[in-house]
Design an enzyme around this catalytic site. Sequence first.
Site, PDB file in Angstrom:
ATOM      1  N   HIS A  12       1.233   5.311  -5.327  1.00 51.96           N
ATOM      2  CA  HIS A  12       1.864   4.062  -5.168  1.00 51.96           C
ATOM      3  C   HIS A  12       0.647   2.883  -5.150  1.00 51.96           C
ATOM      4  CE1 HIS A  12       0.970   4.637  -0.359  1.00 51.96           C
ATOM      5  NE2 HIS A  12       0.002   3.549  -0.897  1.00 51.96           N
ATOM      6  N   HIS A  59       3.085   0.569   5.418  1.00 52.43           N
ATOM      7  CA  HIS A  59       1.655   0.058   5.418  1.00 52.43           C
ATOM      8  C   HIS A  59       1.894  -1.363   6.537  1.00 52.43           C
ATOM      9  CE1 HIS A  59       1.454   1.787   1.485  1.00 52.43           C
ATOM     10  NE2 HIS A  59       0.395   1.880   1.822  1.00 52.43           N
TER      11      HIS A  59
HETATM   12  C1  DHB Z   1      -3.788  -1.040  -2.924  1.00 57.53           C
HETATM   13  C2  DHB Z   1      -3.457   0.361  -2.825  1.00 57.53           C
HETATM   14  C3  DHB Z   1      -2.869   1.026  -1.914  1.00 57.53           C
HETATM   15  O1  DHB Z   1      -2.517   2.183  -1.686  1.00 57.53           O
HETATM   16  C4  DHB Z   1      -2.153  -0.034  -1.017  1.00 57.53           C
HETATM   17  O2  DHB Z   1      -0.930   0.519   0.142  1.00 57.53           O
HETATM   18  C5  DHB Z   1      -2.223  -1.420  -0.865  1.00 57.53           C
HETATM   19  C6  DHB Z   1      -3.079  -1.915  -1.917  1.00 57.53           C
HETATM   20  C7  DHB Z   1      -4.505  -1.426  -4.159  1.00 57.53           C
HETATM   21  O3  DHB Z   1      -4.904  -0.718  -4.878  1.00 57.53           O
HETATM   22  O4  DHB Z   1      -4.765  -2.443  -4.169  1.00 57.53           O
HETATM   23 FE    FE Z   2      -1.340   2.549   0.250  1.00 58.82          FE
END
Ligand code: DHB
Ligand code: FE
Length: 282
Positions: A12, A59
């Site tokens: 993701h 998150h």
């Molecule tokens: C990004 C990747 C992640 O897994 C996330 O939760 C937030 C940001 C990124 O690549 O910017």
């Molecule tokens: Fe993430």
Amino acid sequence: MAKLTAGIACSHVPAIGAALDNGKSGDDYWKPVFAGFDFSKLWIAAQKPDVVFLVYNDHATAFSLDLIPTFAIGCASTFQPADEGWGARPVPVVEGAPELAAHIAQSVIENDFDLTIVNRMDVDHGLTVPLSLMFGQPQAWPCKVIPFAVNVVQYPPPSGRRCYMLGKAIRKAIESFPDDLNVQVWGTGGMSHQLQGPRAGLINREWDNRFLDRIVNDADDLSKTPHIEYVREAGSEGIELVMWLIMRGAMDDEVQQIHRFYHVPASNTAVGHLILKNKETA
Ligand code: DHB
Ligand code: FE
């Protein structure tokens, strides 16, 4: 009876959702990312899962740092796309599968894996971006989804081994549900990335590809990998990969790889994707 028909692994990245939502998926930067899912979209349209058991991480969106469950199962009938600071993504509401979710909660908890029951929860990019990658931009998601949130945000997350063994209990739970349902398990997040500190931007292609090899063919041993190796080799957010082991634990020991994709870059993250089937159902 319900049947577990496939396991899918998928990264993701919030910027993937933003690229789709803002009409940028045809841009040179994003084209190769979405191309890795062209096969998957056709494949899943033919598979027609009734329910996806979607292992992901929140998150600090639905849960704040005040309270972080290690394993949380979404038992609601609907889940709203979350506002992560710039408005909710323009994606369909996620329809849950409360009866199957309650059955899985009972079965898994009776098999000694304690879960947190969640009856109301908004779902962030950790859940909606994998849905978008697999299904594109439909008016409504074509299947029900059981969100299964894993703590990989606040140390200590669950071990890879715990996740792998939990996957086995989830498989047993799904396949003891009396309705004839086509159920897939998805493990999402990863691959290597680090968003903060002096090593921000870390990507480890070699380690990621070895992880892809081993999760297909050497998963039991891979599941014994300690946290410190994920963090050292795949970056602080690379620990999200323990969630793939829940999916893998739910599959047979021997699986058939239907599709594999790996691409760098996508924002700060290496994108990895697998479609697995059990051999006898392949
Ligand atoms: C990004 C990747 C992640 O897994 C996330 O939760 C937030 C940001 C990124 O690549 O910017
Ligand atoms: Fe993430």
